[in-house]
Design a protein around this motif. Structure first.
Motif, PDB file in Angstrom:
ATOM      1  N   THR A 151       7.194  14.865 -10.467  1.00  0.00           N
ATOM      2  CA  THR A 151       6.680  13.940  -9.450  1.00  0.00           C
ATOM      3  C   THR A 151       5.407  14.483  -8.818  1.00  0.00           C
ATOM      4  O   THR A 151       4.486  13.716  -8.494  1.00  0.00           O
ATOM      5  N   LEU A 152       5.343  15.802  -8.653  1.00  0.00           N
ATOM      6  CA  LEU A 152       4.140  16.421  -8.081  1.00  0.00           C
ATOM      7  C   LEU A 152       2.932  16.208  -8.982  1.00  0.00           C
ATOM      8  O   LEU A 152       1.807  15.993  -8.497  1.00  0.00           O
ATOM      9  N   ILE A 153       3.137  16.280 -10.287  1.00  0.00           N
ATOM     10  CA  ILE A 153       2.028  16.033 -11.233  1.00  0.00           C
ATOM     11  C   ILE A 153       1.494  14.607 -11.051  1.00  0.00           C
ATOM     12  O   ILE A 153       0.277  14.369 -11.028  1.00  0.00           O
ATOM     13  N   LYS A 154       2.399  13.645 -10.910  1.00  0.00           N
ATOM     14  CA  LYS A 154       1.971  12.254 -10.693  1.00  0.00           C
ATOM     15  C   LYS A 154       1.214  12.132  -9.375  1.00  0.00           C
ATOM     16  O   LYS A 154       0.234  11.388  -9.272  1.00  0.00           O
ATOM     17  N   TRP A 155       1.689  12.843  -8.361  1.00  0.00           N
ATOM     18  CA  TRP A 155       1.055  12.785  -7.041  1.00  0.00           C
ATOM     19  C   TRP A 155      -0.326  13.428  -7.049  1.00  0.00           C
ATOM     20  O   TRP A 155      -1.291  12.855  -6.535  1.00  0.00           O
ATOM     21  N   ALA A 156      -0.432  14.595  -7.660  1.00  0.00           N
ATOM     22  CA  ALA A 156      -1.694  15.354  -7.619  1.00  0.00           C
ATOM     23  C   ALA A 156      -2.656  14.929  -8.720  1.00  0.00           C
ATOM     24  O   ALA A 156      -3.766  14.453  -8.444  1.00  0.00           O
ATOM     25  N   GLU A 157      -2.255  15.077  -9.968  1.00  0.00           N
ATOM     26  CA  GLU A 157      -3.181  14.827 -11.085  1.00  0.00           C
ATOM     27  C   GLU A 157      -3.435  13.342 -11.319  1.00  0.00           C
ATOM     28  O   GLU A 157      -4.569  12.923 -11.548  1.00  0.00           O
ATOM     29  N   ASP A 158      -2.354  12.519 -11.264  1.00  0.00           N
ATOM     30  CA  ASP A 158      -2.506  11.094 -11.563  1.00  0.00           C
ATOM     31  C   ASP A 158      -2.905  10.280 -10.338  1.00  0.00           C
ATOM     32  O   ASP A 158      -3.174   9.080 -10.445  1.00  0.00           O
ATOM     33  N   ALA A 159      -2.896  10.912  -9.155  1.00  0.00           N
ATOM     34  CA  ALA A 159      -3.289  10.260  -7.903  1.00  0.00           C
ATOM     35  C   ALA A 159      -2.392   9.083  -7.535  1.00  0.00           C
ATOM     36  O   ALA A 159      -2.835   8.114  -6.907  1.00  0.00           O
ATOM     37  N   ASP A 160      -1.118   9.161  -7.926  1.00  0.00           N
ATOM     38  CA  ASP A 160      -0.159   8.194  -7.388  1.00  0.00           C
ATOM     39  C   ASP A 160      -0.068   8.405  -5.876  1.00  0.00           C
ATOM     40  O   ASP A 160      -0.128   9.530  -5.397  1.00  0.00           O
ATOM     41  N   HIS A 161       0.087   7.329  -5.145  1.00  0.00           N
ATOM     42  CA  HIS A 161       0.252   7.438  -3.695  1.00  0.00           C
ATOM     43  C   HIS A 161       1.669   7.915  -3.386  1.00  0.00           C
ATOM     44  O   HIS A 161       2.627   7.593  -4.095  1.00  0.00           O
ATOM     45  N   VAL A 162       1.819   8.686  -2.316  1.00  0.00           N
ATOM     46  CA  VAL A 162       3.131   9.221  -1.971  1.00  0.00           C
ATOM     47  C   VAL A 162       4.153   8.108  -1.754  1.00  0.00           C
ATOM     48  O   VAL A 162       5.341   8.265  -2.055  1.00  0.00           O
ATOM     49  N   TYR A 163       3.693   6.940  -1.273  1.00  0.00           N
ATOM     50  CA  TYR A 163       4.618   5.826  -1.060  1.00  0.00           C
ATOM     51  C   TYR A 163       5.060   5.184  -2.371  1.00  0.00           C
ATOM     52  O   TYR A 163       6.042   4.440  -2.395  1.00  0.00           O
ATOM     53  N   GLN A 164       4.346   5.453  -3.443  1.00  0.00           N
ATOM     54  CA  GLN A 164       4.750   4.969  -4.747  1.00  0.00           C
ATOM     55  C   GLN A 164       5.736   5.912  -5.418  1.00  0.00           C
ATOM     56  O   GLN A 164       6.433   5.530  -6.360  1.00  0.00           O
ATOM     57  N   LEU A 165       5.839   7.126  -4.921  1.00  0.00           N
ATOM     58  CA  LEU A 165       6.653   8.144  -5.563  1.00  0.00           C
ATOM     59  C   LEU A 165       8.039   8.304  -4.938  1.00  0.00           C
ATOM     60  O   LEU A 165       9.012   8.581  -5.627  1.00  0.00           O
ATOM     61  N   VAL A 166       8.110   8.180  -3.628  1.00  0.00           N
ATOM     62  CA  VAL A 166       9.375   8.370  -2.928  1.00  0.00           C
ATOM     63  C   VAL A 166       9.640   7.176  -2.023  1.00  0.00           C
ATOM     64  O   VAL A 166       8.741   6.406  -1.705  1.00  0.00           O
ATOM     65  N   ASP A 167      10.875   7.057  -1.625  1.00  0.00           N
ATOM     66  CA  ASP A 167      11.312   5.879  -0.861  1.00  0.00           C
ATOM     67  C   ASP A 167      11.051   6.053   0.631  1.00  0.00           C
ATOM     68  O   ASP A 167      11.975   6.032   1.449  1.00  0.00           O
ATOM     69  N   LEU A 168       9.806   6.193   1.004  1.00  0.00           N
ATOM     70  CA  LEU A 168       9.421   6.262   2.414  1.00  0.00           C
ATOM     71  C   LEU A 168       9.401   4.851   2.997  1.00  0.00           C
ATOM     72  O   LEU A 168       9.085   3.879   2.305  1.00  0.00           O
ATOM     73  N   ALA A 169       9.734   4.753   4.269  1.00  0.00           N
ATOM     74  CA  ALA A 169       9.638   3.462   4.954  1.00  0.00           C
ATOM     75  C   ALA A 169       8.192   3.045   5.053  1.00  0.00           C
ATOM     76  O   ALA A 169       7.356   3.799   5.562  1.00  0.00           O
ATOM     77  N   LEU A 170       7.878   1.857   4.554  1.00  0.00           N
ATOM     78  CA  LEU A 170       6.489   1.412   4.532  1.00  0.00           C
ATOM     79  C   LEU A 170       5.987   1.133   5.948  1.00  0.00           C
ATOM     80  O   LEU A 170       6.667   0.477   6.738  1.00  0.00           O
ATOM     81  N   PRO A 171       4.790   1.600   6.292  1.00  0.00           N
ATOM     82  CA  PRO A 171       4.230   1.381   7.631  1.00  0.00           C
ATOM     83  C   PRO A 171       3.575   0.019   7.755  1.00  0.00           C
ATOM     84  O   PRO A 171       2.380  -0.094   8.000  1.00  0.00           O
ATOM     85  N   VAL A 172       4.354  -1.047   7.555  1.00  0.00           N
ATOM     86  CA  VAL A 172       3.808  -2.409   7.611  1.00  0.00           C
ATOM     87  C   VAL A 172       4.564  -3.209   8.647  1.00  0.00           C
ATOM     88  O   VAL A 172       5.732  -2.929   8.919  1.00  0.00           O
TER      89      VAL A 172
END
Length: 263
Positions: A242-263
């Motif tokens: 998941t870290l590789i997707k976050w760092a190298e692929d530039a996935d947003h953290v909200y796309q990787l883990v189930d964080l409550a969306l700030p909307v």
């Protein structure tokens, strides 16, 4: 929602007592008046109420009071029925409102996530360290990397790590002001993070930092017990893949883990 209605029982009781008194006094008064006797007299033989008069008068008073009791109970039942109907109406309105708000939140969340996908290139150009760079970093540099990744994704973040950090290395705050406590575990030997790390951050994230979300980030992996415990207690985990997707692929953290969306 209003309180349960209360019928004016004191008032009704007053009416019943008054009718009993009127009935009790009324019969002998009428009898004496019709017979040409004094309405009230100290002479037992001259207009004084006999036992029969008392019994008949009391019976008449009770008969007059009985309709008041029936009216009281009927009025109370009607109030209770109207009260329950009002409760049902308000509950139904509240349910419809909640459904509407949930659908609106889901719609806005989906739009927001779609925007994150379209801004991937901008994030990648801003900051996208390779996993090789992350592996060669020191623990302190790893904490800084996590902070920068959070900031790249639009969150405010600061490094807390150090002596007295109480199991929180990075504290991030999203656009809605919600705090996210992050524990960073760097390894150069592929070691697995066990449940003890999760116990620690679970005990301090909310109590010490008032964070609504807890996260553990590692360039290694998690033991099966840690993964199961984290899922059970709502602690978000970012492992090596998941870290590789976050760092190298530039996935947003909200796309990787189930964080409550700030909307």
């Amino acid at each position: 929602m209003g309180r349960r209605p209360e019928f004016a029982y004191r008032k009704a009781m007053g009416w019943k007592i008054a009718l009993i008194v009127v009935g009790s006094l009324g019969l002998p008064v009428v009898n004496n008046w019709a017979g040409g006797l004094p309405i009230a007299s100290a002479d037992p033989g001259n207009g004084f109420m006999r036992i029969q008069d008392v019994s008949a008068s009391l019976a008449l008073g009770l008969m007059l009071a009985f309709p008041v009791e029936l009216f009281t109970q009927a009025s109370y039942r009607r109030q209770i029925r109207r009260h329950r109907e009002e409760i049902q109406r308000l509950e139904e309105e509240n349910r419809k409102m909640n459904v509407q708000m949930l659908r609106e939140k889901e719609r806005r969340g989906a739009e927001w996530l779609a925007e994150l996908e379209s801004s991937r290139a901008a994030r990648k150009g801003k900051y996208s360290p390779s996993i090789k760079e992350i592996d060669s970093a020191s623990p302190a540099e790893f904490e800084m990397t996590v902070r920068r990744l959070m900031e790249r994704d639009g969150l405010k973040a600061e490094v807390i790590g150090g002596r007295g950090d109480q199991a929180v290395d990075v504290l991030a705050v999203n656009a809605a002001g919600q705090a996210i406590a992050v524990q960073c575990k760097h390894t150069t030997r592929g070691r697995k993070v066990d449940s003890r790390v999760l116990y620690q951050i679970n005990g301090t994230a909310g109590a010490v930092y008032e964070a609504g979300e807890s996260m553990v980030v590692t360039n290694g992996s998690f033991t099966r017990d840690a993964a199961e415990w984290g899922a059970r207690h709502g602690i978000l985990l970012i492992d090596r893949d998941t870290l590789i997707k976050w760092a190298e692929d530039a996935d947003h953290v909200y796309q990787l883990v189930d964080l409550a969306l700030p909307v």
